[in-house]
Design an enzyme around this catalytic site. Sequence first.
Site, PDB file in Angstrom:
ATOM      1  N   GLU A 169       0.800  -1.237   0.000  1.00 41.58           N
ATOM      2  CA  GLU A 169       0.000   0.000   0.000  1.00 41.58           C
ATOM      3  C   GLU A 169       0.830   1.284   0.000  1.00 41.58           C
ATOM      4  O   GLU A 169       0.554   2.206   0.762  1.00 41.58           O
ATOM      5  CB  GLU A 169      -0.958  -0.017   1.195  1.00 41.58           C
ATOM      6  CG  GLU A 169      -1.860  -1.237   1.203  1.00 41.58           C
ATOM      7  CD  GLU A 169      -2.787  -1.325   2.407  1.00 41.58           C
ATOM      8  OE1 GLU A 169      -2.680  -0.491   3.316  1.00 41.58           O
ATOM      9  OE2 GLU A 169      -3.620  -2.258   2.427  1.00 41.58           O
ATOM     10  N   GLU A 274      -6.118 -10.762  -1.562  1.00 41.87           N
ATOM     11  CA  GLU A 274      -6.909 -10.634  -0.321  1.00 41.87           C
ATOM     12  C   GLU A 274      -8.382 -10.591  -0.701  1.00 41.87           C
ATOM     13  O   GLU A 274      -9.077  -9.607  -0.455  1.00 41.87           O
ATOM     14  CB  GLU A 274      -6.484  -9.375   0.446  1.00 41.87           C
ATOM     15  CG  GLU A 274      -4.989  -9.343   0.724  1.00 41.87           C
ATOM     16  CD  GLU A 274      -4.542  -8.174   1.612  1.00 41.87           C
ATOM     17  OE1 GLU A 274      -5.376  -7.567   2.282  1.00 41.87           O
ATOM     18  OE2 GLU A 274      -3.326  -7.889   1.620  1.00 41.87           O
TER      19      GLU A 274
HETATM   20  C1  GLA Z   1      -4.813  -4.886   4.293  1.00 41.42           C
HETATM   21  C2  GLA Z   1      -3.568  -5.655   4.634  1.00 41.42           C
HETATM   22  C3  GLA Z   1      -3.879  -6.980   5.238  1.00 41.42           C
HETATM   23  C4  GLA Z   1      -4.976  -6.902   6.273  1.00 41.42           C
HETATM   24  C5  GLA Z   1      -6.181  -6.288   5.649  1.00 41.42           C
HETATM   25  C6  GLA Z   1      -7.306  -6.207   6.626  1.00 41.42           C
HETATM   26  O1  GLA Z   1      -5.370  -5.242   3.119  1.00 41.42           O
HETATM   27  O2  GLA Z   1      -2.738  -5.861   3.532  1.00 41.42           O
HETATM   28  O3  GLA Z   1      -2.741  -7.480   5.866  1.00 41.42           O
HETATM   29  O4  GLA Z   1      -4.569  -6.171   7.379  1.00 41.42           O
HETATM   30  O5  GLA Z   1      -5.832  -4.981   5.243  1.00 41.42           O
HETATM   31  O6  GLA Z   1      -7.551  -7.400   7.257  1.00 41.42           O
END
Ligand code: GLA
Length: 385
Positions: A169, A274
């Site tokens: 990020e 994710e």
């Molecule tokens: C972000 C992070 C993850 C996790 C999610 C929320 O996407 O990359 O590690 O913390 O947020 O669960």
Amino acid sequence: MEIQSGIICTILFLVICGSAVFIGAGCGQKYTSTSTLTLKQAFENDFYVGAALNYDQVAGKDADAIAVVCKHFNSITPENMLKWVKVHPEPDRYDFEAADQFVAFGEKNNMFIVGHTLIWHHQTPFWVFRDKSGNPVDRETLLERMREHIFTVVGRYKGRIHGWDVVNEAVDVDGKLRRTKWLDIIGEDYIAKAFEYAHEADPNAELYYNDYDMYKRGQVRGVIQLVKDLQEKGIRVDGIGIQGHWGLYFPANDELEMTINELAPLGVKLMVTELELTVLPDAFGYRGADISKSFKAQKRLNPYPKSLPGCMHRKLADRYAELFSLFHKNRGLFSRITFWGVHDGYSWRNEWPIRGRTDYPLLFDRQCKPKPAFDAVTKVVQTDK
Ligand code: GLA
């Protein structure tokens, strides 16, 4: 009495769901999966199918989830166990207990093991950026701390963790680098340095850049620029992780297709890292994945506290099918699709961005049973084949 309430329930569904014909999985009825394939079998020629694991699961406290993981997934990511705050909470103290168990579990089950994440602005302790008097450290000190951390963590699992989310990020939705302490103190080359250190620590591990909002044009262009800059400097980047904290109604398929088409020329692997699809109403219009966001609870924003109506199961299944059709169509580009969690009961979506809601974002329900969405996903491949 039971028969009567069943009939009332069914009628209610048909009324609520309009023309929906799906009446399973609501009103306490059990859904029975018809798929003959596991997830990893379904996509065995295409990409890894992964799940993020939490510590309870690795420690054996969620046995049903572990059975699902062993049966359906061939890749694992630690939800929190390898984050800086967990593994390196104090300057001279590392705690590898949970991470060691996680890696041993992956090895025992012959899985593709992902390390998540080395450099991020969240879940990194304050001490990293401060000296003993609490003042910000200088560039050289922070670079040295970064190097030491990466060498220790990546070095410990050299040859055992197969791919690392090196930086998480770092780009904002306007395409510029996000203002973080890493950027403020070290400067723009903190990202290049992190990749260099990770490569030195384990030359054979794959190295990824990972981000959310990867369907918004500014975000995608910023990430492309970042990866191009690294490539021009001769720095190894093996893949881009597209976090998939999405929902029933976003992103649009054409937005995602555009993302895939724009990223493809970079020549790196793509992965959805994710994935989960919230079925709940947006929290006051927020659709990003900034973990520091938090909104006030309201009853209307938690419409399914007891169970998910059959028509919503259908919607979730259709949406997952659409997405997996897209991933499957682009299977030459995607190397992995990882779900952020194993089953609905443990998803962070129940607590974020509003605490105490009941969400249903994954393929397995709170009893670890496959949902209609699971069948829809495995069917995608059978249809495409
Ligand atoms: C972000 C992070 C993850 C996790 C999610 C929320 O996407 O990359 O590690 O913390 O947020 O669960």
